[in-house]
Design a protein around this motif. Structure first.
Motif, mmCIF file in Angstrom:
data_model
loop_
_atom_site.group_PDB
_atom_site.id
_atom_site.type_symbol
_atom_site.label_atom_id
_atom_site.label_comp_id
_atom_site.label_asym_id
_atom_site.label_seq_id
_atom_site.Cartn_x
_atom_site.Cartn_y
_atom_site.Cartn_z
ATOM 1 N N ILE A 89 47.512 51.875 29.043
ATOM 2 C CA ILE A 89 46.946 50.752 29.650
ATOM 3 C C ILE A 89 46.005 51.089 30.824
ATOM 4 O O ILE A 89 46.423 52.007 31.769
ATOM 5 N N SER A 90 44.686 51.002 31.053
ATOM 6 C CA SER A 90 43.957 51.246 32.213
ATOM 7 C C SER A 90 43.535 49.966 32.976
ATOM 8 O O SER A 90 43.120 48.949 32.367
ATOM 9 N N VAL A 91 43.627 50.033 34.392
ATOM 10 C CA VAL A 91 43.202 48.790 35.092
ATOM 11 C C VAL A 91 41.754 49.128 35.288
ATOM 12 O O VAL A 91 41.541 49.974 36.206
ATOM 13 N N ILE A 92 40.972 48.208 34.921
ATOM 14 C CA ILE A 92 39.469 48.780 35.193
ATOM 15 C C ILE A 92 38.686 47.734 36.199
ATOM 16 O O ILE A 92 37.510 48.018 36.410
ATOM 17 N N GLY A 93 39.573 46.543 36.766
ATOM 18 C CA GLY A 93 38.693 45.843 37.697
ATOM 19 C C GLY A 93 39.531 44.610 38.132
ATOM 20 O O GLY A 93 40.778 44.469 37.908
ATOM 21 N N TYR A 94 38.922 43.423 38.614
ATOM 22 C CA TYR A 94 39.641 42.289 39.127
ATOM 23 C C TYR A 94 39.001 40.931 38.713
ATOM 24 O O TYR A 94 37.374 41.200 38.646
ATOM 25 N N MET A 95 39.258 40.079 38.833
ATOM 26 C CA MET A 95 38.728 38.663 38.757
ATOM 27 C C MET A 95 38.483 37.906 40.232
ATOM 28 O O MET A 95 39.132 38.376 41.026
ATOM 29 N N THR A 96 37.152 37.363 40.006
ATOM 30 C CA THR A 96 36.721 37.138 41.380
ATOM 31 C C THR A 96 36.337 35.379 41.086
ATOM 32 O O THR A 96 36.450 34.863 40.310
ATOM 33 N N GLU A 97 35.766 34.922 42.450
ATOM 34 C CA GLU A 97 35.202 33.575 42.291
ATOM 35 C C GLU A 97 33.914 33.466 41.262
ATOM 36 O O GLU A 97 33.335 34.524 41.047
ATOM 37 N N ILE A 98 33.811 32.458 40.500
ATOM 38 C CA ILE A 98 32.675 32.333 39.712
ATOM 39 C C ILE A 98 31.288 32.482 40.362
ATOM 40 O O ILE A 98 30.351 33.000 39.808
#
Lengths: 347, 347
Positions: free
Chosen positions: B311-320
């Motif tokens: 499993i790779s962590v590739i980023g993150y969720m932000t505000e729309i």
């Protein structure tokens, strides 16, 4: 196909846009539908009831002809024939998935018309559309439908559980859808010869309606439940009475006798058969697409069954060694075969 | 297609004979399968668990090319891509229906080969084939698959439940299936120009295998369950990382940032991309058919996730309002779009 006053190319919406466009008005009708269209999969909770599932693949040129099938009717029928399979298990349909593939001959308006029929059927039968997709095809219109239903634990009815002496029953009337198809095919040939000809369909409204817009017999399933009659075996009549009763015989390891004069045939069907020089009984035995329910009951339930005008008792199950036969009006005994009247062999 | 040492016309078996022939060796693997092939519908009892359902329609010439797809692989892949959708809900696939339509170009032996792949996949993933049918098509091979699965009540994971700050994870590696397809297409062109040419596929075993014989990531779902990590949102990568992460963003009403240097790409994929002058990152973003799992987790689960090499962590969720972006290795920020690298617009 009807003329299109407006034509929007599917490519203007794109695949995801098209799905969104076609599914934007869905209202969920069943509490069991936890997740519907728009995810990897739908999620259903039948709350302790068992899940029933049936699937169908319908292909233009093989299963339907768009020259005389309005797209809305096609959408309606594609749903109904699958629901019929669920009712034929004595279950209640609750969800549906529908995938289609179309060539660029079809516009967004054409698909909208098709989905109008799909949604109308879903609404009438209280079923939720929960999934599916759209893609291109190299040729023609391809429809894949999966219907999901529910049933109280172990209350479903299979084809392999009829018993010797059980009475054979059928709902509604048979043979009409086949004759509707013959008339539509005849009018198609006339139209192709002379596109200005005015088709004369008026006297054939009933049989054409049975072909283009069949209904599934929810009413029969509900009536049987109300009357507390549990059929010993059941299926829907999609390939013709002869072929279908032979399925019950084979799977239940039994034979049967049916009586020609007991087979329910509508007056409109007899009238439509006459100009084609077709025997209405042969149409009932080998025509198919009636989507009526064919089932067996215990002899004790005979009195109850006769209170329904929608159900005919047409024969009974026998030992497998007795074979499967029809007794004609003239008193002759013929072997039932799945391939048609002409293939009957007198014994 | 491979040469056929023996060729049996489908017409010699008939429709019902064919279904019987193709389904005669089915062994039921799940207690939940109460009724399988051979009735109007299948019956499933998930014993209080919720039912998950997904469907796919695959068409020759649109979704697959039989010139370089062995039928057994096609059968295997048709099953696996549907199971992948079930796993992408964090559910366990249990049943499958499969309908096919074929032109008379196909023999019984060809269908047998296809079903060998279907049964192999069913066996490996512990899934029961419970229904479907076969019919004719006017052109080519048409496949309709519906997969059914089960999940403990409310333990399924949708696409619309990611939250701001969640980490974006992906299993395995991306872009290989797309490059496998490019190589197969190139070899097809060479073969059509000169049928005597010997294809050179040896260096590309990995990427071609990813195209022709994908696997669904059951192992990842099981590992997440063992580790007690519940993703906040999940889907499978079938249309390319870019298109798929945008689905999670849109449905969760969020934006995202992903980092080019975190996207897992196999060495074999990079090597295969070189002769085509393709950017391996573009293949990962826009290629599709990887059938890896794309999911979001809470930041608290970061330490647990890093213990898996798969499993790779590739980023993150932000505000729309932040939009959806990729940060390249060079530190540039591009807007993520679903249509491909070339359509990227620098901001």
């Amino acid at each position: 196909m009807a003329e299109e006053p407006q034509r929007t190319e599917i490519s203007t919406l794109g695949e995801f846009g098209l799905i969104e466009y076609l599914t934007k008005n869905i209202e969920i009708q069943n509490a069991s539908t936890l997740v519907g269209v728009g995810d990897d999969a739908a999620v259903i909770d039948h709350f302790g009831r068992q899940t029933v599932i049936s699937t169908d693949l319908l292909i233009e040129g093989i299963h339907f002809d768009l020259l005389y099938t309005p797209l809305k009717h096609l959408g309606y029928k594609a749903v109904v024939v699958n629901l019929s399979d669920i009712y034929a298990m004595m279950a209640t349909p609750t969800q549906l998935t529908m995938s289609i593939a179309v060539s660029n001959r079809f516009s967004v308006e054409a698909l909208t018309e098709f989905y109008e029929g799909v949604y109308l059927a879903c609404e009438r039968y209280g079923v939720d559309l929960v999934g599916g997709d759209t893609s291109s095809s190299q040729k023609g219109f391809i429809i894949s439908v999966t219907a999901i239903g529910e049933v109280a634990p172990d209350q479903f009815v299979c084809r392999n559980t009829a018993r010797k002496g059980d009475l054979i029953c059928v709902s509604g009337d048979l043979g009409a859808a086949y004759l509707g198809l013959q008339i539509l095919e005849r009018e198609k040939r006339l139209y192709l010869d002379d596109p200005n000809i005015q088709p004369e369909l008026e006297p054939y409204t009933y049989v054409i309606g049975r072909q283009l817009k069949p209904e599934a017999r929810r009413d029969i399933v509900e009536w049987l439940q109300e009357q507390n009659i549990r059929p010993t075996a059941m299926m829907d009549v999609s390939d013709g009475l002869s072929s279908d009763i032979l399925h019950i015989c084979k799977q239940s390891n039994l034979g049967c006798v049916i009586y020609e004069d007991k087979i329910p045939i509508a007056e409109e069907t007899r009238l439509a058969a006459y100009p084609f020089q077709l025997d209405p009984t042969a149409c009932a035995l080998n025509g198919g697409e009636d989507y009526e329910l064919l089932f067996t009951i215990r002899q004790e339930d005979y009195d109850k069954i006769t209170t329904s005008e929608q159900i005919s008792v047409i024969g009974y199950m026998t030992e497998i060694t007795d074979g499967a036969h029809i007794i004609t009006k003239g008193g002759n005994k013929y072997k039932l075969v799945a391939q048609g009247w002409n293939a009957f062999q007198q014994e």
